[in-house]
Design a protein around this motif. Structure first.
Motif, PDB file in Angstrom:
ATOM      1  N   LEU A  52      26.538  36.260 -20.806  1.00 48.06           N
ATOM      2  CA  LEU A  52      25.402  35.377 -21.077  1.00 48.06           C
ATOM      3  C   LEU A  52      24.152  35.906 -20.400  1.00 48.06           C
ATOM      4  CD1 LEU A  52      28.019  33.287 -20.294  1.00 48.06           C
ATOM      5  CD2 LEU A  52      26.397  31.709 -21.227  1.00 48.06           C
ATOM      6  N   ARG A  53      23.043  35.782 -21.087  1.00 48.34           N
ATOM      7  CA  ARG A  53      21.740  36.059 -20.468  1.00 48.34           C
ATOM      8  C   ARG A  53      21.045  34.715 -20.299  1.00 48.34           C
ATOM      9  NH1 ARG A  53      18.142  40.152 -19.859  1.00 48.34           N
ATOM     10  NH2 ARG A  53      19.542  41.672 -20.782  1.00 48.34           N
ATOM     11  N   LEU A  54      20.773  34.371 -19.048  1.00 41.12           N
ATOM     12  CA  LEU A  54      20.257  33.030 -18.764  1.00 41.12           C
ATOM     13  C   LEU A  54      18.829  33.068 -18.252  1.00 41.12           C
ATOM     14  CD1 LEU A  54      23.280  31.561 -16.811  1.00 41.12           C
ATOM     15  CD2 LEU A  54      22.776  31.296 -19.212  1.00 41.12           C
ATOM     16  N   ASP A  55      18.059  32.083 -18.676  1.00 44.09           N
ATOM     17  CA  ASP A  55      16.762  31.836 -18.058  1.00 44.09           C
ATOM     18  C   ASP A  55      16.879  30.454 -17.440  1.00 44.09           C
ATOM     19  OD1 ASP A  55      14.212  31.617 -17.280  1.00 44.09           O
ATOM     20  OD2 ASP A  55      13.342  31.443 -19.280  1.00 44.09           O
ATOM     21  N   GLY A  56      17.074  30.432 -16.120  1.00 38.96           N
ATOM     22  CA  GLY A  56      17.399  29.155 -15.503  1.00 38.96           C
ATOM     23  C   GLY A  56      18.742  28.702 -15.994  1.00 38.96           C
ATOM     24  N   GLU A  57      18.786  27.567 -16.696  1.00 39.23           N
ATOM     25  CA  GLU A  57      20.062  27.119 -17.223  1.00 39.23           C
ATOM     26  C   GLU A  57      20.126  27.252 -18.741  1.00 39.23           C
ATOM     27  OE1 GLU A  57      23.102  23.575 -16.530  1.00 39.23           O
ATOM     28  OE2 GLU A  57      21.210  23.326 -15.478  1.00 39.23           O
ATOM     29  N   THR A  58      19.082  27.830 -19.340  1.00 40.02           N
ATOM     30  CA  THR A  58      19.055  27.976 -20.791  1.00 40.02           C
ATOM     31  C   THR A  58      19.634  29.326 -21.193  1.00 40.02           C
ATOM     32  OG1 THR A  58      16.990  26.768 -20.666  1.00 40.02           O
ATOM     33  CG2 THR A  58      17.567  27.696 -22.784  1.00 40.02           C
ATOM     34  N   VAL A  59      20.465  29.319 -22.220  1.00 41.22           N
ATOM     35  CA  VAL A  59      21.071  30.558 -22.688  1.00 41.22           C
ATOM     36  C   VAL A  59      20.075  31.266 -23.597  1.00 41.22           C
ATOM     37  CG1 VAL A  59      22.977  31.549 -23.969  1.00 41.22           C
ATOM     38  CG2 VAL A  59      23.353  29.528 -22.570  1.00 41.22           C
ATOM     39  N   MET A  60      19.686  32.491 -23.206  1.00 43.06           N
ATOM     40  CA  MET A  60      18.762  33.269 -24.032  1.00 43.06           C
ATOM     41  C   MET A  60      19.521  34.130 -25.043  1.00 43.06           C
ATOM     42  SD  MET A  60      16.111  32.173 -22.706  1.00 43.06           S
ATOM     43  CE  MET A  60      14.761  33.143 -23.369  1.00 43.06           C
ATOM     44  N   GLY A  61      20.691  34.552 -24.651  1.00 43.29           N
ATOM     45  CA  GLY A  61      21.498  35.376 -25.543  1.00 43.29           C
ATOM     46  C   GLY A  61      22.930  35.354 -25.076  1.00 43.29           C
ATOM     47  N   ILE A  62      23.847  35.600 -25.991  1.00 42.95           N
ATOM     48  CA  ILE A  62      25.252  35.539 -25.606  1.00 42.95           C
ATOM     49  C   ILE A  62      26.022  36.549 -26.455  1.00 42.95           C
ATOM     50  CG2 ILE A  62      25.732  33.622 -27.213  1.00 42.95           C
ATOM     51  CD1 ILE A  62      27.608  32.526 -25.042  1.00 42.95           C
ATOM     52  N   VAL A  63      26.876  37.297 -25.809  1.00 46.60           N
ATOM     53  CA  VAL A  63      27.662  38.318 -26.523  1.00 46.60           C
ATOM     54  C   VAL A  63      29.151  38.076 -26.242  1.00 46.60           C
ATOM     55  CG1 VAL A  63      28.099  40.773 -26.823  1.00 46.60           C
ATOM     56  CG2 VAL A  63      25.810  39.991 -26.265  1.00 46.60           C
ATOM     57  N   PRO A  64      29.919  37.703 -27.267  1.00 47.44           N
ATOM     58  CA  PRO A  64      31.363  37.572 -27.057  1.00 47.44           C
ATOM     59  C   PRO A  64      32.028  38.950 -27.069  1.00 47.44           C
ATOM     60  CG  PRO A  64      30.602  36.351 -29.005  1.00 47.44           C
ATOM     61  CD  PRO A  64      29.529  37.296 -28.624  1.00 47.44           C
ATOM     62  N   GLU A  65      32.966  39.145 -26.169  1.00 50.07           N
ATOM     63  CA  GLU A  65      33.738  40.388 -26.124  1.00 50.07           C
ATOM     64  C   GLU A  65      35.198  40.044 -26.382  1.00 50.07           C
ATOM     65  OE1 GLU A  65      32.979  43.569 -25.636  1.00 50.07           O
ATOM     66  OE2 GLU A  65      30.826  43.230 -25.476  1.00 50.07           O
ATOM     67  N   LEU A  66      35.767  40.667 -27.404  1.00 51.94           N
ATOM     68  CA  LEU A  66      37.164  40.376 -27.737  1.00 51.94           C
ATOM     69  C   LEU A  66      38.050  41.562 -27.365  1.00 51.94           C
ATOM     70  CD1 LEU A  66      35.419  38.568 -29.799  1.00 51.94           C
ATOM     71  CD2 LEU A  66      37.535  38.354 -31.019  1.00 51.94           C
ATOM     72  N   GLY A  67      39.327  41.361 -27.510  1.00 50.78           N
ATOM     73  CA  GLY A  67      40.240  42.486 -27.357  1.00 50.78           C
ATOM     74  C   GLY A  67      41.120  42.419 -26.126  1.00 50.78           C
ATOM     75  N   TYR A  68      41.019  41.341 -25.351  1.00 49.33           N
ATOM     76  CA  TYR A  68      41.852  41.261 -24.151  1.00 49.33           C
ATOM     77  C   TYR A  68      43.290  40.865 -24.466  1.00 49.33           C
ATOM     78  CZ  TYR A  68      37.682  41.944 -21.461  1.00 49.33           C
ATOM     79  OH  TYR A  68      36.558  42.504 -20.940  1.00 49.33           O
ATOM     80  N   LEU A  69      43.543  40.440 -25.689  1.00 45.44           N
ATOM     81  CA  LEU A  69      44.910  40.083 -26.091  1.00 45.44           C
ATOM     82  C   LEU A  69      45.321  40.900 -27.326  1.00 45.44           C
ATOM     83  CD1 LEU A  69      46.875  37.999 -24.898  1.00 45.44           C
ATOM     84  CD2 LEU A  69      46.226  36.447 -26.702  1.00 45.44           C
ATOM     85  N   HIS A  70      44.682  42.058 -27.491  1.00 42.65           N
ATOM     86  CA  HIS A  70      44.969  42.847 -28.692  1.00 42.65           C
ATOM     87  C   HIS A  70      46.313  43.553 -28.537  1.00 42.65           C
ATOM     88  CE1 HIS A  70      44.243  46.500 -31.333  1.00 42.65           C
ATOM     89  NE2 HIS A  70      44.296  45.474 -32.143  1.00 42.65           N
ATOM     90  N   ARG A  71      47.262  43.191 -29.412  1.00 43.36           N
ATOM     91  CA  ARG A  71      48.594  43.783 -29.300  1.00 43.36           C
ATOM     92  C   ARG A  71      48.888  44.726 -30.450  1.00 43.36           C
ATOM     93  NH1 ARG A  71      50.024  37.795 -29.317  1.00 43.36           N
ATOM     94  NH2 ARG A  71      48.158  38.055 -30.562  1.00 43.36           N
TER      95      ARG A  71
END
Lengths: 416, 164
Positions: A52-71
């Protein structure tokens, strides 16, 4: 403050700040902050990682990262026969195992051209709907827990436990069911299982009324969800959202109605649709679908026909164990199917069903041998997660948790 | 008019020579198109008022291993108007392993194309953010290619070192 404005006015210093990302000025309030959420975080429903990229408590941008359960299930499927892959479908969406089993065997049956007997199809519908109720109960419960209502999860898990007991009776396992077979189901549904399902249906309705009283009479709960994470109809279609999340944005699309599989054209049910598209609508959507599933179940339990539960197609459907031990023909067929597979014709098919999370599709490419040449799993959680950057932009940090809960992802399915 | 006949007729009229093959196996309609025509075809199918294929359900690829054109990219698109899911295939005919991205038409193709890139190494030209979806960033291989062994390649994934 003076020192900071001095820095911003000093062009040399500003250039150095730009060129060297390691350099920071020591004022948190003046800067955007990048924080990492997950993969080990109770509110991300598994191993979802968000940056998350935050300005104070507001989310400016968010990037989900997957693959931690990739079998690598798609790779594994290429190296095993069609029948061997059935237990692996349990591990995709592990909250609705029966639905995955049913979806997979239906896809294989479409490819190989097999039709299961009517009783088997009805049993498949019953277990799918039970599984849908179980999955929606978990979705509602954990969603409420994410926004702070911990009582709810106890209540929903209490109800879900009864469904797991029915599965235990049917498949011999509460969680990893692997209940369906190509051409039918593993075991018949006996009278006691039907009685258990009827008893559960009687109990779920008053329980749902109680749960709604608990949640919808709660001002804090409503305030935290209403108007949060609004997904418009156009965006939902463009982002490929499926299932309850799509319907709560105003698109009346349900695979059970659009392309009826099994015998969904023989039962009477409504498709609940909400137009708000916010977190509260997604909560209501799941509650309504749960009641519709109960309605479908009631009809199915009344209408279930008698007969066989496995198709009679010796080259493609496994024979019964007692016949293998007593007859030569069946022994040969069993040997051939287990060792060389069912060898569907050359070609490719796509088949999708309506899972609790959305539309689950299997795309098979067959080259005529016992193993699939390729299997692609179109998993609903994966496409639903794609909405997170859109929904979370401009929201508060605490809303992010509510939005993830409302989308109801399962990482076992998203990561495959 | 039958939905399938309508789609085939419309596409044939517009993309006559670029349409390589029309197949119908087990009630699934599939169009094979020349690689450079994929974005114009998508644009036509999405914006034609009679068709309106507004949702991209899936993008994936097939590795044929021994064929001359090794990779085929497969798209599944859906039209709510016709209540129909159409499959489009495009064969990759050269060594570059690249195809034009369809993210400009359907936003949902973003992650699907990333996944296909991650698993097969197919480069989607003009994709806004083409990086690996599941595998770690430094990983050099493409796991779903047929020449990648099932057990993996020893040493290809960095494991934590033993404390000294």
């Amino acid at each position: 403050m003076d020192r900071i404005s001095q820095i911003y006015n000093d062009e040399k210093l500003l250039k150095r700040l730009h060129d060297d990302p390691g350099l920071t000025i020591e004022d948190a309030l003046e800067n955007e902050m990048v924080i990492n959420m997950g993969p080990q975080h109770p509110a991300t429903h598994g191993v979802l990682r968000l940056v998350l990229r935050l300005d104070g408590e507001t989310v400016m941008g968010i990037v989900p990262e997957l693959g931690y359960l990739h079998r690598g299930y798609e790779k594994m499927a290429e190296n095993m026969s069609y029948i061997e892959f059935i237990p692996h479908t349990d591990r995709l969406d592990y909250l609705a195992t029966m639905c995955n089993n049913v979806a997979y065997v239906l896809a294989v049956e479409k490819l190989a051209g097999i039709e299961a007997p009517k009783r088997a199809q009805y049993i498949r519908m019953i277990v799918s709907e039970l599984s849908r109720i179980a999955s929606h109960l978990v979705a509602i419960g954990t969603f409420a827990m994410d926004v702070g209502a911990v009582t709810m999860v106890m209540w929903t898990f209490r109800e879900r436990e009864k469904i797991q007991n029915i599965f235990d009776r049917l498949a011999g396992a509460r969680f990893t069911t692997s209940y369906t077979r190509i051409g039918g189901v593993a075991a018949d549904m006996d009278d006691e299982a039907i009685a258990m399902a009827r008893k559960f249906l009687e109990e779920i309705e008053p329980a749902m009324v109680e749960m709604d009283k608990l949640m919808l009479g709660n001002r804090i709960f409503i305030d935290r969800l209403e108007g949060i994470g609004i997904l418009s109809k156009e965006d939902a279609i463009d982002l490929g959202i499926t299932g309850p999340n799509l319907r709560s944005s105003g698109v009346e699309y349900d695979v059970r109605r659009a392309k009826p599989y099994l015998f969904y054209n023989e039962v009477d049910f409504n498709i609940p649709v909400y137009t708000e598209g916010d977190c509260l609508a997604r909560y209501h959507q799941r509650g309504d679908e749960l009641r519709e599933s109960a309605k479908i179940l009631k009809q199915l339990l009344d209408k279930i026909p008698n007969g066989e539960v496995m198709a009679n197609d010796p080259k493609k459907v496994l024979p019964h164990k007692t016949e293998i031990y007593s007859k030569m023909e069946e022994l040969i067929h069993d040997f051939m199917i287990i060792n060389f597979g069912i060898n569907p014709p050359v070609g490719d098919t796509y088949f999708s069903v309506e899972n609790p999370k959305g539309e689950l599709g299997f795309y098979f490419v067959s080259n005529g041998t016992g193993n699939p040449w390729k299997l692609k799993i179109h998993s609903p959680s994966f496409c639903n997660l794609q909405a997170i950057p859109k929904l979370c932009k401009g929201a508060m940090v605490s809303d992010v948790v509510a939005i993830i809960g409302s989308l109801d992802p399962v990482m076992g399915e998203a990561d495959k | 008019m039958d939905v399938k006949a309508l789609i085939v007729e419309k596409v044939k009229e517009k993309f006559g020579s670029s349409l390589e093959e029309v197949s119908d196996f087990r009630d699934d309609l599939c169009l094979t198109i020349k690689r450079d025509q994929i974005v114009p075809l998508g644009n036509f199918l999405k914006n034609d008022p009679d068709l309106q294929f507004s949702m991209c359900k899936d993008v994936t690829a097939i590795d044929w291993a021994t064929r001359k054109n090794r990779f085929t990219v497969v798209y599944h698109i859906h039209s709510f108007k016709l209540n129909f899911t159409l499959r489009i295939k495009a064969n990759i005919t050269d060594e570059s392993n690249s195809i034009e991205s369809v993210t400009s038409l359907w936003k949902s193709a973003d992650w699907y194309e990333r996944e296909t890139y991650d698993m097969y190494g197919i480069k989607f030209v003009n994709h806004p953010d083409l990086r690996r979806m599941y595998m770690p960033e430094g990983f050099e291989h493409y796991p779903l290619r047929k020449d990648f062994p099932l057990l993996g390649i020893p040493g290809s994934l960095p494991f934590p070192k033993k404390a000294e």
